[in-house]
Write a protein that holds these residues in place. Sequence first.
Motif, PDB file in Angstrom:
ATOM      1  N   ILE A 280      -1.646  16.713  -0.539  1.00 54.20           N
ATOM      2  CA  ILE A 280      -0.397  17.341  -0.092  1.00 54.20           C
ATOM      3  C   ILE A 280      -0.220  18.617  -0.930  1.00 54.20           C
ATOM      4  CG2 ILE A 280       2.111  17.137   0.114  1.00 54.20           C
ATOM      5  CD1 ILE A 280       1.681  14.156   0.676  1.00 54.20           C
ATOM      6  N   ASN A 281       0.066  18.457  -2.221  1.00 56.99           N
ATOM      7  CA  ASN A 281       0.013  19.596  -3.150  1.00 56.99           C
ATOM      8  C   ASN A 281      -1.250  19.568  -4.002  1.00 56.99           C
ATOM      9  OD1 ASN A 281       2.634  20.913  -2.698  1.00 56.99           O
ATOM     10  ND2 ASN A 281       3.509  19.016  -3.500  1.00 56.99           N
ATOM     11  N   LEU A 282      -1.735  18.381  -4.250  1.00 56.82           N
ATOM     12  CA  LEU A 282      -2.886  18.197  -5.124  1.00 56.82           C
ATOM     13  C   LEU A 282      -4.166  18.607  -4.408  1.00 56.82           C
ATOM     14  CD1 LEU A 282      -3.417  14.989  -7.272  1.00 56.82           C
ATOM     15  CD2 LEU A 282      -5.327  16.178  -6.210  1.00 56.82           C
ATOM     16  N   PRO A 283      -4.941  19.557  -4.963  1.00 62.68           N
ATOM     17  CA  PRO A 283      -6.177  19.966  -4.296  1.00 62.68           C
ATOM     18  C   PRO A 283      -7.120  18.783  -4.094  1.00 62.68           C
ATOM     19  CG  PRO A 283      -5.614  21.486  -6.065  1.00 62.68           C
ATOM     20  CD  PRO A 283      -4.695  20.316  -6.199  1.00 62.68           C
ATOM     21  N   SER A 284      -7.648  18.651  -2.894  1.00 65.00           N
ATOM     22  CA  SER A 284      -8.520  17.526  -2.573  1.00 65.00           C
ATOM     23  C   SER A 284      -9.974  17.871  -2.862  1.00 65.00           C
ATOM     24  CB  SER A 284      -8.359  17.147  -1.102  1.00 65.00           C
ATOM     25  OG  SER A 284      -8.986  18.120  -0.285  1.00 65.00           O
ATOM     26  N   ALA A 285     -10.855  16.907  -2.605  1.00 66.02           N
ATOM     27  CA  ALA A 285     -12.298  17.126  -2.770  1.00 66.02           C
ATOM     28  C   ALA A 285     -12.901  17.855  -1.579  1.00 66.02           C
ATOM     29  CB  ALA A 285     -13.003  15.789  -2.987  1.00 66.02           C
TER      30      ALA A 285
ATOM     31  N   MET B 282      -6.843  28.915 -10.503  1.00 63.80           N
ATOM     32  CA  MET B 282      -6.049  29.941  -9.855  1.00 63.80           C
ATOM     33  C   MET B 282      -5.447  30.846 -10.923  1.00 63.80           C
ATOM     34  SD  MET B 282      -6.151  29.285  -6.533  1.00 63.80           S
ATOM     35  CE  MET B 282      -4.719  30.023  -5.719  1.00 63.80           C
ATOM     36  N   LEU B 283      -5.358  32.125 -10.597  1.00 58.76           N
ATOM     37  CA  LEU B 283      -4.743  33.112 -11.477  1.00 58.76           C
ATOM     38  C   LEU B 283      -3.423  33.562 -10.833  1.00 58.76           C
ATOM     39  CD1 LEU B 283      -5.393  34.762 -14.133  1.00 58.76           C
ATOM     40  CD2 LEU B 283      -6.067  36.610 -12.568  1.00 58.76           C
TER      41      LEU B 283
ATOM     42  N   GLY C  69      -0.251  34.054 -15.317  1.00 56.59           N
ATOM     43  CA  GLY C  69      -0.437  32.717 -15.856  1.00 56.59           C
ATOM     44  C   GLY C  69      -1.796  32.153 -15.512  1.00 56.59           C
ATOM     45  N   SER C  70      -1.880  30.831 -15.441  1.00 55.09           N
ATOM     46  CA  SER C  70      -3.117  30.157 -15.081  1.00 55.09           C
ATOM     47  C   SER C  70      -2.804  28.808 -14.449  1.00 55.09           C
ATOM     48  CB  SER C  70      -4.022  29.972 -16.305  1.00 55.09           C
ATOM     49  OG  SER C  70      -3.437  29.075 -17.227  1.00 55.09           O
ATOM     50  N   ASN C  71      -3.766  28.305 -13.704  1.00 55.16           N
ATOM     51  CA  ASN C  71      -3.625  26.989 -13.085  1.00 55.16           C
ATOM     52  C   ASN C  71      -5.021  26.408 -12.897  1.00 55.16           C
ATOM     53  OD1 ASN C  71      -2.629  24.735 -11.770  1.00 55.16           O
ATOM     54  ND2 ASN C  71      -2.495  25.744  -9.778  1.00 55.16           N
ATOM     55  N   PHE C  72      -5.314  25.337 -13.632  1.00 55.27           N
ATOM     56  CA  PHE C  72      -6.638  24.723 -13.613  1.00 55.27           C
ATOM     57  C   PHE C  72      -6.517  23.241 -13.291  1.00 55.27           C
ATOM     58  CE2 PHE C  72      -9.545  22.008 -16.043  1.00 55.27           C
ATOM     59  CZ  PHE C  72     -10.766  22.366 -15.482  1.00 55.27           C
ATOM     60  N   PHE C  73      -7.492  22.713 -12.554  1.00 58.60           N
ATOM     61  CA  PHE C  73      -7.548  21.269 -12.364  1.00 58.60           C
ATOM     62  C   PHE C  73      -9.003  20.819 -12.337  1.00 58.60           C
ATOM     63  CE2 PHE C  73      -8.466  22.528  -8.070  1.00 58.60           C
ATOM     64  CZ  PHE C  73      -9.295  21.524  -7.590  1.00 58.60           C
TER      65      PHE C  73
ATOM     66  N   LYS D 226     -13.434   3.111   3.411  1.00 56.74           N
ATOM     67  CA  LYS D 226     -13.529   4.576   3.292  1.00 56.74           C
ATOM     68  C   LYS D 226     -12.316   5.224   2.630  1.00 56.74           C
ATOM     69  CE  LYS D 226     -17.549   4.563   5.168  1.00 56.74           C
ATOM     70  NZ  LYS D 226     -18.744   4.750   4.314  1.00 56.74           N
ATOM     71  N   THR D 227     -11.510   4.461   1.904  1.00 57.80           N
ATOM     72  CA  THR D 227     -10.393   5.031   1.157  1.00 57.80           C
ATOM     73  C   THR D 227     -10.922   5.891   0.014  1.00 57.80           C
ATOM     74  OG1 THR D 227      -9.047   3.083   1.634  1.00 57.80           O
ATOM     75  CG2 THR D 227      -8.314   4.496  -0.174  1.00 57.80           C
ATOM     76  N   ARG D 228     -10.417   7.136  -0.086  1.00 60.42           N
ATOM     77  CA  ARG D 228     -10.817   8.003  -1.199  1.00 60.42           C
ATOM     78  C   ARG D 228      -9.785   7.910  -2.315  1.00 60.42           C
ATOM     79  NH1 ARG D 228     -14.191  11.792  -2.668  1.00 60.42           N
ATOM     80  NH2 ARG D 228     -15.168  12.028  -0.628  1.00 60.42           N
ATOM     81  N   LEU D 229     -10.265   7.646  -3.534  1.00 58.86           N
ATOM     82  CA  LEU D 229      -9.426   7.607  -4.726  1.00 58.86           C
ATOM     83  C   LEU D 229      -9.783   8.797  -5.605  1.00 58.86           C
ATOM     84  CD1 LEU D 229      -9.678   3.802  -5.610  1.00 58.86           C
ATOM     85  CD2 LEU D 229      -7.996   4.960  -4.162  1.00 58.86           C
ATOM     86  N   THR D 230      -8.756   9.441  -6.166  1.00 58.58           N
ATOM     87  CA  THR D 230      -8.934  10.649  -6.967  1.00 58.58           C
ATOM     88  C   THR D 230      -8.186  10.508  -8.280  1.00 58.58           C
ATOM     89  OG1 THR D 230      -9.148  12.043  -5.001  1.00 58.58           O
ATOM     90  CG2 THR D 230      -8.508  13.135  -7.042  1.00 58.58           C
ATOM     91  N   THR D 231      -8.806  10.930  -9.376  1.00 58.39           N
ATOM     92  CA  THR D 231      -8.130  10.910 -10.671  1.00 58.39           C
ATOM     93  C   THR D 231      -8.624  12.074 -11.521  1.00 58.39           C
ATOM     94  OG1 THR D 231      -7.671   9.589 -12.662  1.00 58.39           O
ATOM     95  CG2 THR D 231      -9.855   9.343 -11.667  1.00 58.39           C
ATOM     96  N   GLY D 232      -7.703  12.709 -12.252  1.00 58.48           N
ATOM     97  CA  GLY D 232      -8.102  13.850 -13.055  1.00 58.48           C
ATOM     98  C   GLY D 232      -6.948  14.442 -13.833  1.00 58.48           C
ATOM     99  N   ILE D 233      -7.097  15.725 -14.211  1.00 57.38           N
ATOM    100  CA  ILE D 233      -6.068  16.416 -14.986  1.00 57.38           C
ATOM    101  C   ILE D 233      -5.796  17.786 -14.366  1.00 57.38           C
ATOM    102  CG2 ILE D 233      -6.619  15.256 -17.162  1.00 57.38           C
ATOM    103  CD1 ILE D 233      -8.079  17.869 -17.987  1.00 57.38           C
ATOM    104  N   ALA D 234      -4.614  18.297 -14.659  1.00 53.14           N
ATOM    105  CA  ALA D 234      -4.253  19.657 -14.265  1.00 53.14           C
ATOM    106  C   ALA D 234      -3.514  20.306 -15.426  1.00 53.14           C
ATOM    107  CB  ALA D 234      -3.374  19.655 -13.023  1.00 53.14           C
ATOM    108  N   ALA D 235      -3.674  21.609 -15.558  1.00 52.12           N
ATOM    109  CA  ALA D 235      -2.988  22.364 -16.610  1.00 52.12           C
ATOM    110  C   ALA D 235      -2.585  23.712 -16.042  1.00 52.12           C
ATOM    111  CB  ALA D 235      -3.891  22.549 -17.830  1.00 52.12           C
ATOM    112  N   GLY D 236      -1.318  24.077 -16.213  1.00 51.87           N
ATOM    113  CA  GLY D 236      -0.863  25.337 -15.647  1.00 51.87           C
ATOM    114  C   GLY D 236       0.359  25.873 -16.357  1.00 51.87           C
TER     115      GLY D 236
END
Length: 220
Positions: A12-17, A101-102, A112-116, A127-137
């Motif tokens: 939705i907002n979170l960038p997907s694979a 993203m810059l 600024g900056s935006n990294f994930f 076929k459910t996709r599970l995602t886990t990680g970090i973001a910094a912005g």
Amino acid sequence: MQVPLNAQQAIINLPSADITPKNKLFVMNESFVKMWGTDGHWSSTNFITYGLNENWELAITNYGLKSDDLNNLSLAFGAKHSKRISSIKILDDVKITNGYMLPVSLQGNGVGSNFFSHLSFRLPKVKTRLTTGIAAGTRQVYGRDTVCFIGGIEHPVNKELSIVLEYFSGTHDFAGIIPGLVYHNLKRDVVAVVAYRIPANNISGDYGFVFELGKYFDFN
């Protein structure tokens, strides 16, 4: 169960694979709407992506367009890379995805900056996709500087409809949970999303509905 190859580039907002297919443009508007109370309002995020190849896409995103606050408008330029690792014994379609993203303030508030970065995989059979990680912005995107955990679930009901959920930890503008439905009309290459935002706390925004509408275009 068939899973569409050309899915949405964000849960939705979170960038997907998912990566925008090569030589295609994807244009999407996202609108958040709080429809009740004396402080009802809306906000909007708009983005365009272009598929370079099966692993890379470029993006331009507008953040901070709000009916009640125009003090944090920014335009961000960046890219996303997603690479399939392999399938292992109990997991399918394992991917590592990174993006940067810059964001440039349109009101003189700096750059600024935006990294994930996240790891994702599909569960066999369902076929459910599970995602886990970090973001910094920085504040140009999140309203304040932040580092947070991100997570997502994407479950295909059929080749055009998915049930999704995403999560951002923290106290920034994106913090909270958003469950919703994603519909991708494969004939017209149109994506529509209906979701509901549950903020993490009382300083991370409001409860409200999220609507998205996007379309793919050939760009040869």
